[in-house]
Enzyme design. Structure first.
Site, short mmCIF file in Angstrom:
data_model
loop_
_atom_site.label_atom_id
_atom_site.label_comp_id
_atom_site.label_asym_id
_atom_site.label_seq_id
_atom_site.Cartn_x
_atom_site.Cartn_y
_atom_site.Cartn_z
N SER A 124 0.84 -1.20 0.00
CA SER A 124 0.00 0.00 0.00
C SER A 124 0.87 1.25 0.00
CB SER A 124 -0.85 -0.02 1.27
OG SER A 124 -1.46 1.22 1.48
N TYR A 149 -1.94 -1.00 10.89
CA TYR A 149 -2.16 -1.57 9.55
C TYR A 149 -0.98 -1.23 8.63
CZ TYR A 149 -3.74 -1.71 4.71
OH TYR A 149 -3.80 -1.94 3.35
N LYS A 153 2.03 -3.77 6.65
CA LYS A 153 2.45 -3.78 5.24
C LYS A 153 3.96 -3.54 5.14
CE LYS A 153 -1.49 -4.66 3.44
NZ LYS A 153 -1.72 -5.96 2.82
P1 NAD Z 1 -10.91 -7.08 1.25
O1 NAD Z 1 -11.13 -7.05 2.70
O2 NAD Z 1 -12.09 -6.89 0.36
O3 NAD Z 1 -10.16 -8.42 0.82
C1 NAD Z 1 -9.30 -9.13 1.68
C2 NAD Z 1 -9.81 -10.55 1.74
O4 NAD Z 1 -8.96 -11.33 2.57
C3 NAD Z 1 -11.22 -10.66 2.30
O5 NAD Z 1 -12.02 -11.39 1.41
C4 NAD Z 1 -11.04 -11.41 3.63
O6 NAD Z 1 -12.15 -12.22 3.92
C5 NAD Z 1 -9.77 -12.19 3.37
N1 NAD Z 1 -8.95 -12.53 4.54
C6 NAD Z 1 -8.49 -11.71 5.51
N2 NAD Z 1 -7.71 -12.38 6.37
C7 NAD Z 1 -7.68 -13.67 5.94
C8 NAD Z 1 -7.03 -14.84 6.38
N3 NAD Z 1 -6.25 -14.83 7.48
N4 NAD Z 1 -7.20 -15.99 5.70
C9 NAD Z 1 -7.98 -16.02 4.59
N5 NAD Z 1 -8.61 -14.94 4.11
C10 NAD Z 1 -8.45 -13.77 4.77
O7 NAD Z 1 -9.80 -5.97 0.91
P2 NAD Z 1 -9.28 -5.45 -0.49
O8 NAD Z 1 -9.62 -4.01 -0.59
O9 NAD Z 1 -9.66 -6.36 -1.58
O10 NAD Z 1 -7.71 -5.53 -0.23
C11 NAD Z 1 -6.93 -6.63 -0.64
C12 NAD Z 1 -5.51 -6.42 -0.16
O11 NAD Z 1 -5.02 -5.17 -0.68
C13 NAD Z 1 -5.36 -6.32 1.36
O12 NAD Z 1 -4.16 -6.95 1.74
C14 NAD Z 1 -5.27 -4.83 1.60
O13 NAD Z 1 -4.57 -4.52 2.77
C15 NAD Z 1 -4.51 -4.36 0.36
N6 NAD Z 1 -4.76 -2.96 0.04
C16 NAD Z 1 -6.04 -2.51 -0.13
C17 NAD Z 1 -6.27 -1.17 -0.40
C18 NAD Z 1 -7.67 -0.65 -0.57
O14 NAD Z 1 -7.88 0.56 -0.52
N7 NAD Z 1 -8.69 -1.46 -0.81
C19 NAD Z 1 -5.19 -0.27 -0.53
C20 NAD Z 1 -3.90 -0.77 -0.36
C21 NAD Z 1 -3.68 -2.12 -0.08
C1 UD1 Z 2 -6.74 5.38 3.71
C2 UD1 Z 2 -5.78 4.89 4.77
C3 UD1 Z 2 -4.62 4.19 4.09
C4 UD1 Z 2 -5.10 3.09 3.15
C5 UD1 Z 2 -6.07 3.73 2.15
C6 UD1 Z 2 -6.65 2.75 1.17
C7 UD1 Z 2 -6.01 6.48 6.64
C8 UD1 Z 2 -5.34 7.55 7.45
N1 UD1 Z 2 -5.32 6.00 5.59
O1 UD1 Z 2 -6.07 6.30 2.93
O2 UD1 Z 2 -3.78 3.63 5.07
O3 UD1 Z 2 -4.01 2.50 2.46
O4 UD1 Z 2 -7.15 4.32 2.89
O5 UD1 Z 2 -7.46 1.82 1.85
O6 UD1 Z 2 -7.12 6.07 6.94
N2 UD1 Z 2 -12.40 11.45 3.28
C9 UD1 Z 2 -13.41 12.31 3.65
N3 UD1 Z 2 -14.54 11.77 4.19
C10 UD1 Z 2 -14.71 10.43 4.36
C11 UD1 Z 2 -13.68 9.56 3.97
C12 UD1 Z 2 -12.53 10.10 3.46
O7 UD1 Z 2 -13.29 13.51 3.51
O8 UD1 Z 2 -15.78 10.02 4.87
C13 UD1 Z 2 -11.18 12.01 2.67
C14 UD1 Z 2 -9.90 11.75 3.44
O9 UD1 Z 2 -9.67 12.75 4.39
C15 UD1 Z 2 -8.87 11.74 2.29
C16 UD1 Z 2 -9.66 11.19 1.10
O10 UD1 Z 2 -11.04 11.40 1.41
O11 UD1 Z 2 -8.47 13.06 1.98
C17 UD1 Z 2 -9.43 9.72 0.85
O12 UD1 Z 2 -9.67 9.00 2.07
P1 UD1 Z 2 -9.65 7.41 2.15
O13 UD1 Z 2 -10.54 6.85 1.10
O14 UD1 Z 2 -9.92 7.03 3.56
O15 UD1 Z 2 -8.17 7.03 1.73
P2 UD1 Z 2 -6.75 7.54 2.33
O16 UD1 Z 2 -6.93 8.50 3.42
O17 UD1 Z 2 -5.92 7.97 1.19
#
Ligand code: NAD
Ligand code: UD1
Length: 338
Positions: A124, A149, A153
């Site tokens: 991330s 979190y 990572k």
């Molecule tokens: P998500 O929660 O939709 O998907 C994660 C999946 O992993 C879920 O289906 C959950 O049930 C499963 N899971 C969790 N722990 C488990 C375990 N111990 N064994 C088996 N299954 C397990 O999240 P996502 O948004 O699809 O994210 C996927 C990956 O990407 C995650 O590692 C997350 O940290 C990373 N990531 C997500 C974002 C984002 O904004 N969505 C941003 C950066 C990184």
């Molecule tokens: C957040 C996480 C980051 C994670 C990323 C993707 C924090 C501090 N960081 O990042 O670790 O990797 O999500 O999952 O939580 N916002 C609003 N109102 C809301 C929600 C968000 O104004 O209800 C704003 C936030 O202040 C930010 C932007 O929208 O400026 C994006 O927010 P968000 O979607 O939570 O992502 P990040 O903050 O970039």
């Protein structure tokens, strides 16, 4: 290739399974469904006409994971499984360290035992230190994470880096995602937060559909073009395709590489609200409130390395991100549970 996808029924995992199948790969999925629905992969099967062997189990269950490797000739693994709610990680650090670190450790151990040494890891942009200049490059400073979190990572990246260093047969790609949004254009799969959404886009779409009263915009006094926070939003289908490109690279290289998956463009919260309203002809009631602790004013990627080495670039624009989010939300007002 035969790809094992952990966290395969999650938001990014399900979209990636779809792209992998569409590109002719085969997929085996493992997920404990702690944050997702089995329906997501049913719908991927429906969209592709292909079958995904699915194992509902915890990645930390070494014996069961080993059985999956014994039953399928796995070539490589994409590791999405993990917990991802920033706020929850502050109140439940042990659950986050345990899940995210142990799942990665057990997975690598089982992979080693079965001679599978190719891995793509979901990292991330949160691993980047807050004091970097923008845009963020893969060699920008990491660390100083503001929550557990983020540290999970950071630590998983280090573990994987050390594994790749110790054994020259390993090939590891760490993908640093920026802000994934949107949904598949079919409207059949998308993001389905279990509780009140923490992230911006699902909050906007749930407000537009009437599940939330109004969006709170966290801070209107940042040093940005309109005072609200700026992020690099990337369509989840582009993100999913980035994984397919990473697999191609993985097959022809060893060692460790890090790639940003972002667009290189920053949009503010108000830009997002306005784009969503305009694209979908809906109203998103909103008000400006205090800043959210830990938020940065601006965060966006330099995606040049991914373009050059993976041949990957994001192609979906903001309008597509907003339209596809809304199609998913309006066709599934209560997510998969409907
Ligand atoms: P998500 O929660 O939709 O998907 C994660 C999946 O992993 C879920 O289906 C959950 O049930 C499963 N899971 C969790 N722990 C488990 C375990 N111990 N064994 C088996 N299954 C397990 O999240 P996502 O948004 O699809 O994210 C996927 C990956 O990407 C995650 O590692 C997350 O940290 C990373 N990531 C997500 C974002 C984002 O904004 N969505 C941003 C950066 C990184
Ligand atoms: C957040 C996480 C980051 C994670 C990323 C993707 C924090 C501090 N960081 O990042 O670790 O990797 O999500 O999952 O939580 N916002 C609003 N109102 C809301 C929600 C968000 O104004 O209800 C704003 C936030 O202040 C930010 C932007 O929208 O400026 C994006 O927010 P968000 O979607 O939570 O992502 P990040 O903050 O970039």
């Amino acid at each position: 290739m035969n790809v094992l996808v952990t966290g395969g029924s999650g938001y990014i995992g399900s979209h990636t399974c779809l792209e992998l199948l569409n590109q002719g790969h085969t997929v085996v999925a493992v997920d404990n469904l702690c944050n997702s629905s089995r329906l997501a992969l049913d719908r991927v099967e429906q969209l592709t006409g292909k079958t995904i062997p699915f194992y509902q189990q915890d990645v930390r269950d070494e014996e069961k994971l080993s059985q999956v490797f014994a039953q399928h000739p796995i070539d490589c693994v994409i590791h999405f499984a993990g917990l991802k709610a920033v706020g929850e990680s502050v109140s439940k650090p042990l659950a986050y360290y345990s899940n995210n670190l142990d799942s990665t450790l057990v997975l690598c151990k089982v992979m080693n035992a079965h001679g599978v040494k190719r891995l793509v890891f979901s990292s991330s942009a949160t691993v980047y230190s807050g004091d970097n200049a923008m845009p963020l490059q893969e060699n920008s400073k990491i660390g100083n994470c503001s929550n557990p979190y983020g540290w999970t990572k950071y630590m998983c990246e280090q573990i994987l880096r050390d594994i790749a260093k110790a054994d020259p047969e390993w090939s590891v790609i760490q993908l640093r995602y920026f802000n994934p949004v949107g949904a598949h254009e079919s409207g059949l799969i998308g993001e389905d937060p279990k509780d009140i959404p923490n992230n911006l886009m699902p909050y906007i779409s749930q407000t537009a559909i009437g599940r939330r009263e109004q969006l709170s915009i966290f801070g209107g006094d940042y040093p940005t073009h309109d005072g609200t926070g700026v992020r690099d939003y990337i369509h989840v289908v582009d993100l999913a395709r980035g994984h397919v490109s990473a697999l191609d690279y993985l097959m022809n290289h060893t060692g460790e590489e890090i790639f940003n998956l972002g667009t290189g463009h920053g949009y503010s919260v108000l830009d997002m609200v306005n784009a969503f309203q305009q694209a979908n002809h809906v109203i998103v009631p909103h008000c400006i409130t205090d800043r959210r602790p830990g938020d940065l004013p601006t965060c966006y990627a330099d995606p040049e390395k991914s373009r050059e080495m993976l041949g990957w670039t994001a192609t979906h624009d903001l309008d597509a991100m907003c339209r596809d989010t809304w199609r998913w939300q309006s066709q599934n007002p209560n997510g998969y549970e409907a």
